[in-house]
Design an enzyme around this catalytic site. Structure first.
Site, PDB file in Angstrom:
ATOM      1  N   PHE A  16      12.538  11.160-120.073  1.00 51.66           N
ATOM      2  CA  PHE A  16      11.934  11.992-121.130  1.00 51.66           C
ATOM      3  C   PHE A  16      12.725  12.036-122.429  1.00 51.66           C
ATOM      4  O   PHE A  16      12.341  12.739-123.362  1.00 51.66           O
ATOM      5  CB  PHE A  16      11.780  13.430-120.595  1.00 51.66           C
ATOM      6  CG  PHE A  16      11.151  13.475-119.245  1.00 51.66           C
ATOM      7  CD1 PHE A  16       9.800  13.225-119.086  1.00 51.66           C
ATOM      8  CD2 PHE A  16      11.924  13.719-118.118  1.00 51.66           C
ATOM      9  CE1 PHE A  16       9.226  13.230-117.832  1.00 51.66           C
ATOM     10  CE2 PHE A  16      11.352  13.722-116.859  1.00 51.66           C
ATOM     11  CZ  PHE A  16      10.005  13.476-116.710  1.00 51.66           C
ATOM     12  N   GLY A  17      13.840  11.332-122.485  1.00 49.78           N
ATOM     13  CA  GLY A  17      14.703  11.444-123.660  1.00 49.78           C
ATOM     14  C   GLY A  17      14.133  10.757-124.892  1.00 49.78           C
ATOM     15  O   GLY A  17      14.238  11.277-126.003  1.00 49.78           O
ATOM     16  N   ASP A  18      13.522   9.589-124.704  1.00 53.72           N
ATOM     17  CA  ASP A  18      12.982   8.864-125.866  1.00 53.72           C
ATOM     18  C   ASP A  18      11.880   9.693-126.521  1.00 53.72           C
ATOM     19  O   ASP A  18      11.876   9.904-127.729  1.00 53.72           O
ATOM     20  CB  ASP A  18      12.417   7.505-125.425  1.00 53.72           C
ATOM     21  CG  ASP A  18      13.402   6.722-124.578  1.00 53.72           C
ATOM     22  OD1 ASP A  18      14.411   6.270-125.124  1.00 53.72           O
ATOM     23  OD2 ASP A  18      13.177   6.608-123.354  1.00 53.72           O
ATOM     24  N   VAL A 258       9.684  22.835-117.545  1.00 51.18           N
ATOM     25  CA  VAL A 258       9.078  23.721-118.548  1.00 51.18           C
ATOM     26  C   VAL A 258       8.735  22.918-119.802  1.00 51.18           C
ATOM     27  O   VAL A 258       9.313  21.856-120.031  1.00 51.18           O
ATOM     28  CB  VAL A 258      10.037  24.880-118.943  1.00 51.18           C
ATOM     29  CG1 VAL A 258      10.366  25.748-117.739  1.00 51.18           C
ATOM     30  CG2 VAL A 258      11.317  24.346-119.587  1.00 51.18           C
ATOM     31  N   PRO A 259       7.795  23.405-120.643  1.00 50.72           N
ATOM     32  CA  PRO A 259       7.524  22.721-121.907  1.00 50.72           C
ATOM     33  C   PRO A 259       8.785  22.663-122.765  1.00 50.72           C
ATOM     34  O   PRO A 259       9.625  23.569-122.686  1.00 50.72           O
ATOM     35  CB  PRO A 259       6.452  23.591-122.574  1.00 50.72           C
ATOM     36  CG  PRO A 259       5.861  24.398-121.475  1.00 50.72           C
ATOM     37  CD  PRO A 259       6.938  24.578-120.445  1.00 50.72           C
ATOM     38  N   GLN A 260       8.880  21.634-123.595  1.00 46.31           N
ATOM     39  CA  GLN A 260      10.118  21.454-124.362  1.00 46.31           C
ATOM     40  C   GLN A 260      10.435  22.662-125.245  1.00 46.31           C
ATOM     41  O   GLN A 260      11.598  23.013-125.429  1.00 46.31           O
ATOM     42  CB  GLN A 260      10.041  20.186-125.218  1.00 46.31           C
ATOM     43  CG  GLN A 260      11.397  19.768-125.740  1.00 46.31           C
ATOM     44  CD  GLN A 260      11.303  18.720-126.837  1.00 46.31           C
ATOM     45  OE1 GLN A 260      10.548  18.861-127.794  1.00 46.31           O
ATOM     46  NE2 GLN A 260      12.057  17.642-126.693  1.00 46.31           N
ATOM     47  N   ARG A 276      22.056  15.786-119.100  1.00 44.82           N
ATOM     48  CA  ARG A 276      22.112  14.331-119.042  1.00 44.82           C
ATOM     49  C   ARG A 276      21.571  13.727-120.337  1.00 44.82           C
ATOM     50  O   ARG A 276      21.271  14.456-121.297  1.00 44.82           O
ATOM     51  CB  ARG A 276      21.291  13.857-117.841  1.00 44.82           C
ATOM     52  CG  ARG A 276      19.793  13.993-118.041  1.00 44.82           C
ATOM     53  CD  ARG A 276      19.029  13.659-116.774  1.00 44.82           C
ATOM     54  NE  ARG A 276      17.653  13.294-117.063  1.00 44.82           N
ATOM     55  CZ  ARG A 276      16.716  13.128-116.143  1.00 44.82           C
ATOM     56  NH1 ARG A 276      17.013  13.307-114.873  1.00 44.82           N
ATOM     57  NH2 ARG A 276      15.498  12.771-116.487  1.00 44.82           N
ATOM     58  N   GLY A 277      21.416  12.404-120.364  1.00 47.13           N
ATOM     59  CA  GLY A 277      20.684  11.715-121.428  1.00 47.13           C
ATOM     60  C   GLY A 277      21.200  12.031-122.809  1.00 47.13           C
ATOM     61  O   GLY A 277      22.391  11.913-123.116  1.00 47.13           O
ATOM     62  N   GLU A 278      20.288  12.469-123.647  1.00 48.21           N
ATOM     63  CA  GLU A 278      20.636  12.696-125.048  1.00 48.21           C
ATOM     64  C   GLU A 278      20.183  14.077-125.511  1.00 48.21           C
ATOM     65  O   GLU A 278      20.966  14.872-126.009  1.00 48.21           O
ATOM     66  CB  GLU A 278      19.970  11.600-125.893  1.00 48.21           C
ATOM     67  CG  GLU A 278      20.233  11.738-127.330  1.00 48.21           C
ATOM     68  CD  GLU A 278      20.042  10.440-128.114  1.00 48.21           C
ATOM     69  OE1 GLU A 278      19.563  10.531-129.230  1.00 48.21           O
ATOM     70  OE2 GLU A 278      20.375   9.352-127.621  1.00 48.21           O
ATOM     71  N   SER A 280      18.876  16.824-123.796  1.00 48.48           N
ATOM     72  CA  SER A 280      19.363  18.007-123.068  1.00 48.48           C
ATOM     73  C   SER A 280      20.868  18.178-123.300  1.00 48.48           C
ATOM     74  O   SER A 280      21.388  19.303-123.332  1.00 48.48           O
ATOM     75  CB  SER A 280      19.038  17.930-121.576  1.00 48.48           C
ATOM     76  OG  SER A 280      19.610  16.794-120.982  1.00 48.48           O
TER      77      SER A 280
END
Ligand code: TRH
Length: 392
Positions: A16-18, A258-260, A276-278, A280
């Protein structure tokens, strides 16, 4: 000049990061430039996971025009006004029709790069790359220092965070929605959103043997999957949101996605964060909570350089050198950079939790440093003032 038209292109590699960064960027550009923002994406399901109320594409949602495209192949450009700024998030390949538009309209063209604190990223920020047809594409490198492209941050972020911190009723409502029990001051609550990894089983063993009440709120499936595979939880445990598993003093709770736009509140509710990722990862820093970063793994452990480049800044705010050493070793192990023996790992965790107030203060100092800097969109509008909203 009329309100600017922004075109954004996003390819979802995985997770979901991109889309998470692209959606945040689209909304901030729209709010702050006052312009029309068009976002092309290739994975509707990923967007729907973080924006559940989005209608079927093509559509306009929360002021953003959403269209489909296939990277390097085609894009639904019907009716799109020529862009003043065009952003490809994370170096995606544009189709010929879009490149034709660039040649004709000559927009400001950016490659919005993955976030990194490495020196090369800083050096290439805002640098042009000359294309074969003579046009220029600029690198936008988000980062943690005033010389970088900054981080995305909404106006009013800190005010919203402090309002939530003072609003016990809002916190209780969110707890109920997430299926969490009432706050128990004797129990550390940790939000956990990480990748599938054998390291989680080792953490699980250490947390259990600490004999200290800890709740782990599992977001997404990957940590639970890792624990199941390692035999730490039964095959039928923690499969769905709302399910729980108790192991000694360690309580595991699967929370719903949850929704962003509500994601920050979940972070604000916890004592400690595993992210994680970018996106979050950035939100954890703004949340001013102690956190670990489960960085996106890369070939040949290239992610370890990126991890180290980042932590040199906030780790410097951990004034106790013993704490810093324990934290760094645990962070390295979580990310595949080292292996600790069980007793060392457990002792490091014990040390961190015993010194939690100091850890909390260092997280707050780091957040203050970030808040003192301007955000990405402010920097973009200063760098290219033609994108400013015209006076009304
Ligand atoms: O999901 P991520 O791991 O995404 C990425 C991609 O894998 C990408 O290919 C990779 O290059 C990049 O990481 C570094 O992690 P990230 O970046 O934290 O994105 C998660 C998004 O999902 C973020 O915008 C927050 C959002 N989210 C919600 O909206 N609700 C939730 O409940 C949760 C857990 C996350």
């Amino acid at each position: 000049m009329a309100a600017p038209v922004c075109w954004l292109f996003c390819t979802v590699i995985d997770n979901f990061g991109d889309i998470g960064v692209s959606w945040r960027l689209a909304q901030e550009l729209h709010r702050r430039s006052g312009g029309e923002v068009w976002l092309w994406l290739d994975n509707e399901a990923a967007l729907r996971a973080i924006v559940p109320d989005v209608p079927a594409l093509p559509c306009r949602h929360r002021g953003i025009v959403l269209r489909r495209w296939r990277e390097g192949v085609s894009a639904d450009l019907a009716g799109a006004p020529a862009p003043d700024i065009l952003i490809e998030t994370f170096a995606c390949a544009l189709p010929a029709s879009v490149r034709d538009t660039i040649r004709r309209a000559r927009p400001l063209w950016l490659n919005w790069e993955y976030l990194s604190a490495e020196d090369w990223a800083l050096q290439s920020h805002a640098m042009p790359s000359l294309q074969a047809d003579g046009s220029r594409k600029y690198f936008w490198q988000m980062g943690f220092s005033p010389e970088s492209g900054g981080l995305l941050r909404e106006h009013g972020y800190e005010q919203a965070r402090q309002t939530f911190a003072a609003d016990a009723a809002a916190q209780s409502r969110l707890r109920r929605r997430l299926g969490l029990p009432d706050k128990d001051s004797g129990r550390r609550e940790c939000f956990a959103f990480g990748y599938r990894s054998g390291a989680w089983a080792q953490c699980f063993d250490s947390w259990r043997s600490l004999q200290q009440p800890i709740s782990l709120w599992l977001a997404g499936s990957q940590i639970a999957d890792s624990l199941r595979e390692a035999g730490r939880i039964p095959a039928d445990a923690l499969l769905d949101a709302g399910s729980r598993h108790l192991s000694g003093c360690l309580e595991l709770i699967r929370i719903p996605f949850v929704p962003q736009h509500e994601f920050d509140q979940v972070l604000w509710l916890a004592d400690m964060l595993l992210v994680r990722g970018e996106d979050s990862f950035v939100r954890a820093q703004y949340a001013a909570k102690p956190f670990f970063w489960h960085i996106y793994p890369q070939d040949e452990n290239a992610h370890l350089d990126k991890l180290a480049a980042f932590w040199r800044f906030p780790a410097a705010l951990m004034t106790d050198t013993g704490f810093q050493a324990a934290f760094t070793a645990l962070s390295q192990e979580l990310n595949g950079g080292t292996t600790l023996n069980d007793s060392t790992r457990t002792e490091y965790w014990r040390y961190l939790l015993q010194n939690f107030p100091a850890w909390q203060r260092s997280a707050e100092r780091w957040q203050q440093q970030l808040l003192a800097q301007s955000d990405s969109i402010t920097r973009l509008l200063q760098w290219h003032p033609q994108l400013q909203a015209p006076p009304r």
